[in-house]
Design an enzyme around this catalytic site. Structure first.
Site, short mmCIF file in Angstrom:
data_model
loop_
_atom_site.label_atom_id
_atom_site.label_comp_id
_atom_site.label_asym_id
_atom_site.label_seq_id
_atom_site.Cartn_x
_atom_site.Cartn_y
_atom_site.Cartn_z
N THR A 152 58.26 68.47 61.32
CA THR A 152 59.03 67.46 62.06
C THR A 152 59.98 68.14 63.05
O THR A 152 60.14 67.69 64.19
CB THR A 152 59.80 66.54 61.09
OG1 THR A 152 58.83 65.87 60.28
CG2 THR A 152 60.63 65.51 61.81
N GLU A 197 67.01 64.64 54.30
CA GLU A 197 66.26 64.69 55.57
C GLU A 197 66.81 65.80 56.47
O GLU A 197 66.07 66.46 57.20
CB GLU A 197 66.33 63.36 56.31
CG GLU A 197 65.41 62.28 55.77
CD GLU A 197 63.93 62.59 55.92
OE1 GLU A 197 63.53 63.75 55.74
OE2 GLU A 197 63.16 61.66 56.19
N1 HSE Z 1 61.43 59.48 63.47
C1 HSE Z 1 61.07 60.76 62.94
C2 HSE Z 1 60.33 61.54 64.01
C3 HSE Z 1 60.19 60.55 61.73
O1 HSE Z 1 59.39 60.98 64.57
O2 HSE Z 1 60.69 62.69 64.27
C4 HSE Z 1 59.74 61.80 61.07
O3 HSE Z 1 58.96 61.44 59.94
#
Ligand code: HSE
Length: 323
Positions: free
Chosen positions: A198, A146
């Protein structure tokens, strides 16, 4: 499939355990679940990536892409590769892995494509090694993947991909993962064909939160978790509200407000941005409503003239599955 890839599928390398190759299906996931930014997520039964792993006499991780995405072959820059390298750090008796990636979950879709790559890789490797690591160890390794994808270690896609079901990440340092019971829920996802990274979707967030918003948000998180455990659909629906992240991020997603309003009118309990978007998910009590919600989503994007994909599925209780 070309001959080079076929050779690796056919390779039978003696391993410590079962020998030969291990193949897994790794699920898409919905992170945040509206109000639980970075702390809640659930796994989906569809779509899934497929990965095949075997032991290698070469040091490190050799990656072969057998899909449409042309992801980096350098393991340090590859989400699965980085997760496997983290696992190899703790397996001095193992030289390396051959890893074949057959992804169906499009990167940048908001349904946990990178988590599927990282979680699938380490769960597959663990099977090859006779399950010497715990699920929590695997989450720890997968978070290195990640980090490659978004620059941040978050576990709200990885944990549900590995544990299955709905998971709460109470803490990531140290890891404290709680599986949450939930009633039968049907999930409709629409993926408008734009890409939201992201890392970008995190950068636009405000760093400060007003106390009155925080109070609303933690009321909703507690309500949502209680709603899941009590199988109280109305409480789940009322708690699917995000006053902190959604108002900022929803501007990146054309049609968002319209989809949300019309899906609720069609009977959805509620929903919102899936992970960091652009996918939007809705929860429904039954499949008939989930299909009606899908029709509404299609209608909105037909009207806007933006290409999209939809999925109507349920919550995956198992997580990454051995094939
Ligand atoms: N919690 C993370 C975000 C998840 O919202 O940035 C990304 O898939």
């Amino acid at each position: 499939m070309n001959q080079f890839i076929q050779k690796y599928y056919d390779t039978s390398i003696p391993s410590l355990g079962s020998g030969g190759a291990v193949k897994v299906l790794s699920p898409a996931t919905v992170a945040n679940v509206v109000c639980g930014f970075d702390i809640l997520g659930f796994a989906l039964n569809e779509p899934n990536d497929e990965f095949t792993i075997s032991l290698s006499d070469e040091k490190g991780v050799t990656i072969i892409n057998d899909d449409a995405y042309d992801l980096p072959l350098d393991p340090e820059k590859n989400v699965s590769g980085a997760a496997l390298l983290a696992l190899l750090e703790e397996t001095p008796d193992i030289k390396g892995f051959h890893f074949i990636s057959k992804k169906k979950i499009k990167p940048g879709s908001g349904i946990g494509s990178s988590a599927a790559s990282a979680a699938g890789a380490v769960v597959a490797a663990n099977h090859l090694l006779n399950n010497r690591f715990t699920k929590e160890d695997l989450v720890r390794f997968a978070m290195f993947g990640e980090k490659v994808a978004s620059g941040v270690k978050h576990a709200d896609n990885i944990a549900p991909a590995i544990y299955g079901g709905v998971t709460l990440i109470r803490s990531i340092f140290p890891l404290d993962i709680v599986s949450i019971d939930a009633p039968e829920l049907h999930v409709t996802v629409v993926h408008p064909q734009i890409e939201v990274r992201t890392s970008d979707a995190r950068q636009i967030l405000k760093q400060r939160v007003l106390l009155k918003d925080a109070i609303k948000q933690w009321g909703n998180i507690a309500g949502l978790v209680a709603g899941f455990i009590k199988h109280d659909y109305d409480l789940i629906g009322r708690s699917l509200e995000d006053v902190i992240i959604e108002p900022v991020r929803s501007i990146l997603i054309p049609g968002f407000d319209d989809v949300k309003k019309k899906c609720k009118e069609a009977g959805a309990l509620g929903g919102g941005i899936s992970g960091s978007g652009p996918s939007i998910f809705m929860l429904s009590r039954n499949e008939v409503i989930a299909r009606a919600v899908e029709s509404v989503m299609k209608e909105v994007y037909e009207n806007i003239g933006l290409a999209y994909h939809t999925h109507v599925t349920t919550i995956n209780q198992q997580g990454v599955k051995l094939l």
